[in-house]
Write an enzyme that holds these catalytic residues in place. Structure first.
Site, PDB file in Angstrom:
ATOM      1  N   PRO A 141       4.306 -29.800  33.254  1.00 15.50           N
ATOM      2  CA  PRO A 141       4.822 -28.862  34.347  1.00 15.50           C
ATOM      3  C   PRO A 141       5.496 -30.014  35.248  1.00 15.50           C
ATOM      4  O   PRO A 141       5.826 -29.283  36.465  1.00 15.50           O
ATOM      5  CB  PRO A 141       3.447 -28.408  34.923  1.00 15.50           C
ATOM      6  CG  PRO A 141       2.583 -29.361  34.538  1.00 15.50           C
ATOM      7  CD  PRO A 141       2.920 -30.045  33.427  1.00 15.50           C
ATOM      8  N   CYS A 142       5.531 -31.103  35.259  1.00 19.54           N
ATOM      9  CA  CYS A 142       5.872 -31.988  36.260  1.00 19.54           C
ATOM     10  C   CYS A 142       7.468 -31.973  36.991  1.00 19.54           C
ATOM     11  O   CYS A 142       7.582 -31.988  37.972  1.00 19.54           O
ATOM     12  CB  CYS A 142       5.834 -33.432  35.984  1.00 19.54           C
ATOM     13  SG  CYS A 142       6.858 -33.982  34.489  1.00 19.54           S
TER      14      CYS A 142
END
Lengths: 228, 368
Positions: A174-175
């Protein structure tokens, strides 16, 4: 706080509402795929539950990458009858006997408190229930995802522990999510503050993230969006 | 010695045995005694473990994993945290079993050697950066050489080298309320920090915390009686940032932080005593388990004990209260009144997460 924040994150309190609305819309617009359902998290009253569950779509299967409509309920086009929440897999077993290459997928959308965004977790298995490893189902993924896998082995799709099930699942990291959403919403600051913004957030997010595992948002679903 | 140096030098003496099913030599290889850094990870020990047992192994490819009393150990949790969590009454040496075959990949995330550990570390660092700074550009834009230097410093337990590289990451630092208090009489949170902060560092109110909660329905006064964890499902793992709220003239304490994550634990303790049906249990801890709902016919004791319950079943906890029995960070039991800022700045792990282990005594479900 409600709605979508300017930094591309989603407030934890909005996740459930957005998730349920997303599931509803999916169900009414998509008949060829199993529905999403909200899974309440087993309660531990002494934990602070800011998000108390996750969204799940299970037993979806890929019919081999050559076919056009790659993801579908295994009932096939003749029986797009997935509305029956009761065991959409049953049709699948019939079809599966003639196909060895059928891969089943479970998808979970889980809220990530660190990144404050939804995260897609998934696992793949074959008809006999054996879990598939990334190198076994890699071929099911869209071409650009396979490329990204080679380029960023450790930061794109990683195997990590499912936060609720305590088992290894694959996860789309998810970064980069909030950055991406920020761009999507940048053009229209007004839209972020409208009442359906959280739902729109999940739809937009999924239109990007789902594609990476071959789960595109059907056109009908976007069309619905315009009508309302 | 500074607290951080203690943390970095901390190590656990391990006695590692090869699992009996994999012994193909006579006599079987003796156990290996080894010091494992607390901030390290079990797979990093493999280069030292493998030569010791290599000669005794059956043919085949190696996929190394460890277990403690049959519980497969998660390699991505720092070794010191595993020890604090699974061995509340510290045993030294800590007896672990090593396996080179039969990786339980259905319950344990596969580990691709040192590279896998490194990337798990980097991804955690990135997550921490996002929590603290609101983005993880500092970690993502790190040069290859800095990245490998940082990782080497963690592997070698070299605090000095670590501090040098991590300066470049410009992590926001939680203002140390303890220092501020010492230097100035009143707490001037904004002004006083301005000159101590380094360029580019933002003040931060979100702290990366990984909390491991072990809840027991039976009471234990002695740590050695703490329930044995034979299944990871018995541990609730909470990965959620703590929002630091500052009130004028008041510390945000470690206790405040834990309470933010576990709001139920500090509620009126007497509630537990009243709520639980009072049943005496045999003092013999080896007594056979009493299944849920199976009341023993001894009653009347005023002690706040519940009967034993060995099965971790879902509706185990009906009450909203739980009593904090033990809180452990790096093997120590810090007082809850300590300023959280001190705890964070001194006891965080190199990936900028604070790992906290807590043991709770929870009221068990009422009988149906």
């Amino acid at each position: 706080m409600s709605g979508v924040a300017g930094d591309g994150t989603l407030a934890p309190s909005d996740f459930r509402v957005a998730a349920v609305a997303f599931a509803e819309r999916w169900k009414s617009a998509v008949s060829a795929l199993p529905p999403w359902s909200w899974i309440p998290r087993p309660k531990h009253p002494w934990l602070s539950n800011e998000v108390d569950g996750y969204l799940a779509l299970e037993n979806a299967c890929l019919l081999g990458s050559s076919e056009e409509n790659r993801v579908g309920c295994c009932g096939g086009s003749e029986e797009p009858n997935c509305s029956g929440d009761d065991e959409p897999v049953d049709d699948a077993t019939l079809v599966q006997s003639s196909r060895d290459d059928v891969h089943y997928y479970d998808f979970h959308i889980i809220y990530d408190s660190s990144y404050r965004v939804p995260v897609l977790y998934f696992r793949a298995y074959c008809g006999d229930g054996r879990t598939l490893l990334l190198n076994e189902f890699e071929g099911d993924l869209p071409a650009d995802s396979s490329e990204a896998l080679v380029k960023s082995k450790w930061t794109f799709i990683t195997q990590e522990e499912h936060p609720y099930l305590n088992r290894p699942w694959y996860k789309l990291h998810p970064c980069g999510t909030s950055e991406c959403i920020k761009l999507l919403f940048q053009s229209d600051a007004l839209i972020r503050t409208t009442s359906g913004a959280a739902e729109l957030y999940l739809l937009s997010w999924f239109s990007v993230v789902g594609r990476m595992v071959g789960l595109g948002i059907p056109y009908e679903m976007m069309k619905c969006e315009n009508n309302t | 010695m500074e607290a951080r140096e203690y943390v970095w030098k901390g190590a656990i003496p391990l006695q590692i045995q090869l699992h009996e099913s994999e012994v193909t030599a006579l006599p079987p290889p003796p156990p290996l005694l080894i010091l494992a850094p607390r901030i390290g990870y079990l797979p990093l020990l493999i280069p030292r473990v493998k030569p010791h047992f290599g000669g005794a192994l059956p043919p085949g490819a190696d996929t190394v994993w460890f277990d403690y009393n049959g519980l497969p150990l998660k390699w991505f949790i720092p070794t010191g945290v595993l020890f604090d969590l699974l061995c509340p009454e510290p045993k030294r040496p800590w007896n672990l079993t090593v396996h080179f075959r039969g990786y339980p990949s259905n319950i344990l995330v596969p580990c691709e050697g040192e590279d896998g550990v490194k990337w798990s570390f980097i991804n955690s660092l990135k997550e921490a950066a996002y929590i603290i700074n609101g983005n993880c550009k500092n970690v993502m834009n790190m040069s290859q050489s800095d990245q490998s230097e940082l990782w080497q410093s963690v592997m070698n337990g070299d605090l000095e080298a670590y501090q040098q590289v991590s300066l470049k990451l410009k992590f926001g630092v939680l203002e140390d309320e303890y220092i501020v208090k010492k230097n100035s009489i009143s707490l001037r949170s904004k002004e006083s920090s301005a000159d101590t902060d380094m360029a580019g560092q933002a003040k931060t109110g979100r702290i990366p915390v990984r909390l491991y909660v072990c809840g027991a329905t039976e009471d234990f006064d002695e740590l050695e009686d703490a329930p044995e964890i034979d299944n990871w499902d018995k541990i609730s793992y909470i990965n959620r940032p703590v929002e630091v709220h500052k009130e004028e003239g008041k510390y945000f304490t470690l206790g405040d932080a834990v309470k933010a994550l576990l709001p139920a634990i500090f509620t009126d303790k007497s509630f537990i005593d009243e709520d639980v049906s009072k049943t005496e249990v045999e003092d013999d801890k080896n007594a056979p388990c009493v299944s849920q709902g199976d009341n023993q016919d001894v009653s009347g004791s005023a002690e706040d004990r519940t009967e034993k319950n060995c099965e971790a079943v879902e509706p185990l906890f009906s009450s909203n209260t739980a009593e904090l029995k033990l809180l452990r960070i790096h093997g120590i039991e810090p007082q809850l009144e300590i300023p959280f800022s001190w705890v964070v700045n001194n006891l965080m792990h190199p990936e900028h997460f604070l790992h906290i282990c807590v043991f709770l005594k929870v009221a068990r479900a009422n009988h149906r």
